[in-house]
Design a protein around this motif. Structure first.
Motif, PDB file in Angstrom:
ATOM      1  N   VAL A  16       0.826  -1.200   0.000  1.00  0.00           N
ATOM      2  CA  VAL A  16       0.000   0.000   0.000  1.00  0.00           C
ATOM      3  C   VAL A  16       0.864   1.255   0.000  1.00  0.00           C
ATOM      4  O   VAL A  16       0.607   2.208  -0.747  1.00  0.00           O
ATOM      5  CB  VAL A  16      -0.974  -0.004   1.200  1.00  0.00           C
ATOM      6  CG1 VAL A  16      -1.646   1.341   1.372  1.00  0.00           C
ATOM      7  CG2 VAL A  16      -2.004  -1.107   1.033  1.00  0.00           C
ATOM      8  N   ARG A  17       1.906   1.272   0.811  1.00  0.00           N
ATOM      9  CA  ARG A  17       2.797   2.442   0.845  1.00  0.00           C
ATOM     10  C   ARG A  17       3.440   2.697  -0.519  1.00  0.00           C
ATOM     11  O   ARG A  17       3.501   3.834  -0.976  1.00  0.00           O
ATOM     12  CB  ARG A  17       3.888   2.252   1.897  1.00  0.00           C
ATOM     13  CG  ARG A  17       3.405   2.412   3.304  1.00  0.00           C
ATOM     14  CD  ARG A  17       4.568   2.191   4.278  1.00  0.00           C
ATOM     15  NE  ARG A  17       4.127   2.197   5.637  1.00  0.00           N
ATOM     16  CZ  ARG A  17       4.035   3.294   6.388  1.00  0.00           C
ATOM     17  NH1 ARG A  17       4.357   4.461   5.877  1.00  0.00           N
ATOM     18  NH2 ARG A  17       3.618   3.206   7.635  1.00  0.00           N
ATOM     19  N   ARG A  18       3.907   1.640  -1.162  1.00  0.00           N
ATOM     20  CA  ARG A  18       4.549   1.800  -2.478  1.00  0.00           C
ATOM     21  C   ARG A  18       3.563   2.317  -3.518  1.00  0.00           C
ATOM     22  O   ARG A  18       3.888   3.186  -4.325  1.00  0.00           O
ATOM     23  CB  ARG A  18       5.144   0.475  -2.934  1.00  0.00           C
ATOM     24  CG  ARG A  18       6.405   0.124  -2.213  1.00  0.00           C
ATOM     25  CD  ARG A  18       6.970  -1.171  -2.727  1.00  0.00           C
ATOM     26  NE  ARG A  18       8.177  -1.532  -2.003  1.00  0.00           N
ATOM     27  CZ  ARG A  18       8.726  -2.723  -2.009  1.00  0.00           C
ATOM     28  NH1 ARG A  18       8.172  -3.702  -2.724  1.00  0.00           N
ATOM     29  NH2 ARG A  18       9.824  -2.959  -1.329  1.00  0.00           N
ATOM     30  N   ARG A  19       2.349   1.758  -3.506  1.00  0.00           N
ATOM     31  CA  ARG A  19       1.348   2.185  -4.492  1.00  0.00           C
ATOM     32  C   ARG A  19       0.915   3.626  -4.256  1.00  0.00           C
ATOM     33  O   ARG A  19       0.724   4.381  -5.202  1.00  0.00           O
ATOM     34  CB  ARG A  19       0.139   1.244  -4.467  1.00  0.00           C
ATOM     35  CG  ARG A  19       0.476  -0.154  -4.911  1.00  0.00           C
ATOM     36  CD  ARG A  19       0.927  -0.134  -6.361  1.00  0.00           C
ATOM     37  NE  ARG A  19       1.502  -1.393  -6.741  1.00  0.00           N
ATOM     38  CZ  ARG A  19       1.267  -2.007  -7.875  1.00  0.00           C
ATOM     39  NH1 ARG A  19       0.476  -1.467  -8.773  1.00  0.00           N
ATOM     40  NH2 ARG A  19       1.857  -3.143  -8.144  1.00  0.00           N
ATOM     41  N   LEU A  20       0.721   4.011  -3.018  1.00  0.00           N
ATOM     42  CA  LEU A  20       0.338   5.397  -2.732  1.00  0.00           C
ATOM     43  C   LEU A  20       1.454   6.361  -3.104  1.00  0.00           C
ATOM     44  O   LEU A  20       1.203   7.446  -3.622  1.00  0.00           O
ATOM     45  CB  LEU A  20      -0.036   5.554  -1.256  1.00  0.00           C
ATOM     46  CG  LEU A  20      -1.373   4.942  -0.854  1.00  0.00           C
ATOM     47  CD1 LEU A  20      -1.576   5.053   0.646  1.00  0.00           C
ATOM     48  CD2 LEU A  20      -2.526   5.579  -1.602  1.00  0.00           C
ATOM     49  N   LYS A  21       2.696   5.966  -2.850  1.00  0.00           N
ATOM     50  CA  LYS A  21       3.829   6.824  -3.221  1.00  0.00           C
ATOM     51  C   LYS A  21       3.887   6.997  -4.734  1.00  0.00           C
ATOM     52  O   LYS A  21       4.132   8.087  -5.235  1.00  0.00           O
ATOM     53  CB  LYS A  21       5.133   6.233  -2.706  1.00  0.00           C
ATOM     54  CG  LYS A  21       6.310   7.131  -2.946  1.00  0.00           C
ATOM     55  CD  LYS A  21       7.258   7.089  -1.778  1.00  0.00           C
ATOM     56  CE  LYS A  21       8.409   8.006  -1.967  1.00  0.00           C
ATOM     57  NZ  LYS A  21       8.178   9.309  -1.381  1.00  0.00           N
TER      58      LYS A  21
END
Length: 54
Positions: A16-21
């Motif tokens: 989730v963090r990678r996709r949001l970034k």
């Protein structure tokens, strides 16, 4: 479309963090999401300097 599977909570968090970034740098997608809501983003007005004087 790529299928994403998170096997643990930690993996899910990382995903989730990678996709949001990544979305952070794709303004056209974010603009599209916002347009779909009918909402607008306005910058807040800066408080006047007089608001802080007594």
């Amino acid at each position: 479309m790529q299928r994403l599977v998170a096997r643990t909570l930690s993996n899910l968090e990382t995903l989730v963090r990678r996709r949001l970034k990544a979305l952070q740098y794709r303004h056209s997608i974010l603009d599209g999401f916002l347009a779909g809501t009918g909402l607008t983003l306005d910058r807040p007005n800066a408080p006047s300097p007089r608001a802080f004087t007594r």
